[in-house]
Design a protein around this motif. Structure first.
Motif, PDB file in Angstrom:
ATOM      1  N   TRP A 202       0.684  -1.212  -0.028  1.00 44.00           N
ATOM      2  CA  TRP A 202      -0.102  -0.025  -0.049  1.00 44.00           C
ATOM      3  C   TRP A 202       0.832   1.349  -0.067  1.00 44.00           C
ATOM      4  CZ3 TRP A 202      -0.644  -4.045   3.272  1.00 44.00           C
ATOM      5  CH2 TRP A 202      -1.589  -5.006   2.928  1.00 44.00           C
ATOM      6  N   ASN A 205      -0.468   5.131   0.261  1.00 45.12           N
ATOM      7  CA  ASN A 205      -1.708   5.037   0.784  1.00 45.12           C
ATOM      8  C   ASN A 205      -2.131   5.947   2.130  1.00 45.12           C
ATOM      9  OD1 ASN A 205      -2.339   3.768  -1.445  1.00 45.12           O
ATOM     10  ND2 ASN A 205      -3.313   2.102  -0.723  1.00 45.12           N
ATOM     11  N   ARG A 207      -2.073   4.959   5.281  1.00 46.53           N
ATOM     12  CA  ARG A 207      -2.782   4.082   6.095  1.00 46.53           C
ATOM     13  C   ARG A 207      -2.148   3.657   7.488  1.00 46.53           C
ATOM     14  NH1 ARG A 207      -7.617   5.260   4.647  1.00 46.53           N
ATOM     15  NH2 ARG A 207      -8.314   3.614   5.886  1.00 46.53           N
ATOM     16  N   THR A 223      -7.522  -1.025   8.409  1.00 45.52           N
ATOM     17  CA  THR A 223      -6.850   0.262   8.638  1.00 45.52           C
ATOM     18  C   THR A 223      -7.528   1.450   8.934  1.00 45.52           C
ATOM     19  OG1 THR A 223      -6.434   0.682   6.383  1.00 45.52           O
ATOM     20  CG2 THR A 223      -4.923  -0.821   7.166  1.00 45.52           C
ATOM     21  N   SER A 224      -6.962   2.354   9.315  1.00 42.17           N
ATOM     22  CA  SER A 224      -7.786   3.647   9.333  1.00 42.17           C
ATOM     23  C   SER A 224      -6.611   4.477   8.445  1.00 42.17           C
ATOM     24  CB  SER A 224      -7.765   4.303  10.617  1.00 42.17           C
ATOM     25  OG  SER A 224      -6.550   5.189  11.012  1.00 42.17           O
ATOM     26  N   GLY A 225      -7.363   5.836   8.119  1.00 44.09           N
ATOM     27  CA  GLY A 225      -6.649   6.935   7.549  1.00 44.09           C
ATOM     28  C   GLY A 225      -5.574   7.694   8.334  1.00 44.09           C
TER      29      GLY A 225
END
Length: 469
Positions: A202, A205, A207, A223-225
């Motif tokens: 990723w 990305n 994350r 996952t989260s941002g």
């Protein structure tokens, strides 16, 4: 022979954990342990050993620096017994001025060792971005700190999680490159170091907060941002092999993951099968509070297909660890009616904003007139508006007569906690922080009359009823 029989009898007399019964957990609250103290297992993970679930997590000082990794145990996932601060500032010189985040523990059967991995920083900034390791011969004993490092000597390592495949291989997943990337590493055979980088699937990305689990033949990485303390949209990817290929990230839950950030996913296996429990943190930093005021959001994960997952909000969930079932309970919402006027508590103009006024209006069935009573412990409740998801709040936590009543993002403040106190066949709503009552100003009976707090008396403008809406 008599000695053997006596030994067998003694073993049989050793108490074992009682069979857990179904329990209900209230979301968006701090959990309490069996002594009544708050459970500090933030950013943590669970390891099941025998009949017990051991929950490890962050326990921070008021300035958010490291105090301890605390561990609690439970057979039912609600009744948590504090066991030990297994890692503290005195465990190593390096920990005396540090931040330790997201501790996770796995067991290495070949060495008989419990191994903890965590994210380590100094106490002033996030420039270190190191992984750290500690070990113990017992799950809830003192852990020996083994030091910190960057994986393979150069990669940054922040939010982490662990995954044990049950066949002698274990993996560490961590945010790298200023949280722009997520790396999967295979650990060495003793689980004390990184052996190889499995992949960076990723790249760019952005994350963090990874939680990896496997259901059937599918791996799920949740996952989260990256938005600081503020909650954001959780996303997940899947693969049939941990080494990939992995799918693109897909949204799950609502735009704020119900006000939480992923910490871990715990399988709950029982006689009826295996369920999967989302463990999330509702970080107090989002309302400028210290980390130890953070709350927990636990939700059942459902699977529309073998390779997709879904999260739905429930104010409470019921867990039965014996059967392995987790059920979300739909909220009950009420109209709250003033005895004096016959009008109901209403968020003006159906606003969803912080500081929106709460007044009285004629009942019209609007969601801005429907309220959920959510227990916070100690006989107090938060009162949450269905339309906005925000809490009934005494503005600025004022303790004076005439202080305004508004809605505001739910936190841990006692100005958002109320007792529902009987007075004859009606009730007073008493603010915990001030001891004052919810009151319609000047006993007004008109639509739009303001609601305030005021010294409790006998007036019917301070008396309320609630009816399921």
């Amino acid at each position: 022979m008599l000695r053997i029989l006596a030994l067998v009898a003694a073993i049989l007399m050793i108490p074992s954990p009682a069979q857990a019964a179904a329990v209900t957990i209230t979301n968006g609250t701090q959990f309490a342990d069996t002594s009544g103290a708050a459970v500090h297992a933030h950013g943590g993970g669970i390891l099941k050993v025998g009949s017990y679930y051991y929950w490890f997590g962050e326990n921070r000082n008021a300035d958010d620096t490291f105090r301890a990794v605390s561990v609690y145990r439970s057979t039912d996932l609600r009744t948590w017994e504090f066991r030990h601060d297994v890692l503290t500032r005195t465990s190593a010189t390096e920990l005396q001025n540090a931040k330790i985040e997201r501790p996770k523990v796995i067991y290495n059967a070949s060495t008989g060792t419990f191994v903890m991995w965590m994210h380590k920083e100094n106490a002033t900034d996030y420039a270190e971005a190191r992984a750290a390791v500690a070990t113990s011969s017992t799950v809830d004993g003192d852990y020996s700190y083994r030091g910190s490092f960057r994986p393979l000597g150069s990669y940054m390592s922040r939010d982490i999680t662990l995954y044990d495949d049950g066949a002698g291989a274990a993996y560490m997943i961590s945010a790298a490159d200023e949280n722009r990337d997520l790396h999967i590493y295979r650990l060495t055979a003793d689980y004390l170091n990184v052996q190889t980088l499995v992949g960076n699937f990723w790249n760019d990305n952005s994350r963090e907060a990874p939680a990896l689990f496997k259901r059937g033949s599918t791996y799920f990485l949740l996952t989260s941002g990256t938005s600081g303390w503020n909650p954001n949209q959780a996303r997940y990817a899947t693969a049939s092999n941990i080494a990939g290929p992995w799918t693109a990230m897909t949204n799950v839950g609502d735009g704020t993951t119900f006000g939480s950030q992923p910490a871990y996913v715990q399988p709950v296996q029982g006689t009826a099968g295996t369920s999967y429990l989302y463990l999330g943190d509702r970080w107090a930093g989002a309302w400028s509070g210290p980390v130890n005021d953070s709350q927990y959001v636990w939700l059942p994960i459902t699977f529309p297909t073998a390779t997709t997952m879904s999260l739905t909000w429930y104010p409470t969930i019921t867990i039965d660890t014996a059967t392995g079932t987790i059920t979300g309970n739909a909220p009950v919402r009420y109209r709250v009616t003033n005895r004096n006027s016959g009008k109901v508590m209403d968020t003006v103009s159906a606003s969803t904003a912080d500081n929106a006024e709460v007044k009285q209006y004629t009942w019209n069935s609007g969601t801005n007139q429907r309220w959920e009573f959510q227990e916070t412990g100690g006989g107090y409740v938060r009162i949450i508006n269905q339309n906005s998801g925000k809490c009934l709040d005494v503005s600025s936590a004022a303790t004076t007569d005439g202080a305004n009543i508004i809605q505001y993002t739910c936190g841990t403040g006692t100005n958002q906690q109320w007792s529902w106190r009987a007075t004859g066949s009606y009730f007073q709503l008493v603010a915990r922080h001030s001891g004052k009552c919810l009151d319609v100003v000047s006993a007004n009976t008109a639509d739009g009359a303001d609601i305030q707090q005021y010294t409790c008396g006998t007036g019917t403008n301070q008396q309320w009823s609630r009816t399921v809406a």
